[in-house]
Design a protein around this motif. Structure first.
Motif, short mmCIF file in Angstrom:
data_model
loop_
_atom_site.label_atom_id
_atom_site.label_comp_id
_atom_site.label_asym_id
_atom_site.label_seq_id
_atom_site.Cartn_x
_atom_site.Cartn_y
_atom_site.Cartn_z
N PRO A 225 0.83 -1.21 0.00
CA PRO A 225 0.00 0.00 0.00
C PRO A 225 0.87 1.26 0.00
O PRO A 225 1.99 1.25 0.48
CB PRO A 225 -0.79 -0.11 1.31
N LYS A 226 0.30 2.32 -0.56
CA LYS A 226 1.00 3.61 -0.58
C LYS A 226 0.95 4.19 0.84
O LYS A 226 -0.09 4.19 1.49
CB LYS A 226 0.30 4.56 -1.56
N GLN A 227 2.09 4.67 1.28
CA GLN A 227 2.16 5.26 2.62
C GLN A 227 2.11 6.78 2.52
O GLN A 227 2.61 7.37 1.56
CB GLN A 227 3.46 4.85 3.31
N ASN A 228 1.49 7.39 3.53
CA ASN A 228 1.45 8.85 3.57
C ASN A 228 2.85 9.44 3.71
O ASN A 228 3.20 10.42 3.05
CB ASN A 228 0.57 9.35 4.71
N ARG A 229 3.62 8.87 4.62
CA ARG A 229 4.99 9.32 4.85
C ARG A 229 5.92 8.10 4.83
O ARG A 229 5.88 7.28 5.74
CB ARG A 229 5.12 10.02 6.20
N PRO A 230 6.74 8.02 3.82
CA PRO A 230 7.66 6.89 3.79
C PRO A 230 8.75 7.02 4.86
O PRO A 230 9.00 8.12 5.38
CB PRO A 230 8.26 6.96 2.38
N LEU A 231 9.37 5.94 5.17
CA LEU A 231 10.43 5.90 6.19
C LEU A 231 11.51 6.93 5.90
O LEU A 231 11.99 7.61 6.81
CB LEU A 231 11.01 4.48 6.27
N SER A 232 11.87 7.08 4.64
CA SER A 232 12.94 8.03 4.28
C SER A 232 12.57 9.47 4.65
O SER A 232 13.43 10.26 5.06
CB SER A 232 13.26 7.94 2.79
N LYS A 233 11.29 9.82 4.51
CA LYS A 233 10.84 11.18 4.85
C LYS A 233 10.93 11.41 6.37
O LYS A 233 11.36 12.48 6.81
CB LYS A 233 9.39 11.37 4.35
N VAL A 234 10.51 10.43 7.14
CA VAL A 234 10.59 10.54 8.59
C VAL A 234 12.06 10.62 9.01
O VAL A 234 12.42 11.42 9.89
CB VAL A 234 9.89 9.34 9.28
N GLU A 235 12.90 9.84 8.36
CA GLU A 235 14.33 9.85 8.64
C GLU A 235 14.93 11.23 8.36
O GLU A 235 15.74 11.74 9.16
CB GLU A 235 15.02 8.79 7.79
N GLU A 236 14.55 11.84 7.27
CA GLU A 236 15.03 13.20 6.95
C GLU A 236 14.62 14.19 8.03
O GLU A 236 15.41 15.03 8.45
CB GLU A 236 14.46 13.66 5.61
N GLU A 237 13.37 14.11 8.46
CA GLU A 237 12.87 15.04 9.48
C GLU A 237 13.61 14.85 10.81
O GLU A 237 13.98 15.82 11.46
CB GLU A 237 11.36 14.85 9.68
N ILE A 238 13.83 13.62 11.19
CA ILE A 238 14.52 13.36 12.46
C ILE A 238 15.97 13.84 12.39
O ILE A 238 16.49 14.40 13.36
CB ILE A 238 14.41 11.88 12.88
N ASP A 239 16.61 13.68 11.24
CA ASP A 239 17.99 14.16 11.07
C ASP A 239 18.06 15.68 11.19
O ASP A 239 18.97 16.24 11.81
CB ASP A 239 18.57 13.72 9.73
#
Length: 171
Positions: free
Chosen positions: A42-56
């Motif tokens: 399924p398509k995700q609203n926020r992929p893991l890479s996006k969350v990773e960018e924000e946390i960085d």
């Protein structure tokens, strides 16, 4: 870049730490999905890479804020009992005064004479305080008063110190 008081920075650091924790939990949630074998992911609203960018990005801001706060705590001083202390020393002294007050309160609440043990060989055993509990109760009140006074001086100073940090995306 806007300025932020050291007092506000203390609060912001807590906000950033909480946000980092929330993003770590979000990473755990979005890292895996459950699907039937052979089904499309399924398509995700926020992929893991996006969350990773924000946390960085937040971690980078956290480190910068931490550095600015440490520098301010070393370079600025408060006056206390006729002595000039760096903020970092004053924070530690306030912590020590509170620990002292806690210990003194314990002794201040003690009985001068206690009967903690049973009777051995028909002789009563008593436990005698080698100090005056009332004296320690008074010392506890004074240590706590000093800690509060020092904490107020630190807090007042923290509002007068400005850090070069853009907090607009968090506040």
């Amino acid at each position: 870049m806007s300025n932020l008081s050291l007092a506000e920075a203390v609060k912001l650091k807590s906000v950033l730490a909480k946000r980092i924790h929330e993003l770590e939990e979000e990473m755990d949630r979005v890292a895996y999905v459950e699907v039937e074998k052979g089904s499309k992911m399924p398509k995700q609203n926020r992929p893991l890479s996006k969350v990773e960018e924000e946390i960085d990005e937040i971690r980078t801001d956290f480190r910068l804020l931490d550095k600015l706060m440490y520098r301010a705590n070393i370079e600025n001083e408060v006056e206390f009992n006729g002595e000039s202390l760096t903020i970092v020393e004053a924070i530690e002294l306030a912590t020590q005064l509170r620990a002292k007050a806690r210990k003194f309160k314990f002794f201040g609440a003690a009985a001068k004479e206690m009967h903690p043990y049973g009777y051995g060989e028909n002789l009563p055993i008593i436990r005698l305080a080698t100090f005056d509990p009332e004296e320690y109760r008074v010392k506890a009140v004074e240590a706590e008063r000093l800690a509060n006074r020092l904490s107020n001086a630190i807090n007042t100073k923290n509002y007068s110190i400005m850090l070069d940090f853009n907090s607009e995306k968090y506040f």
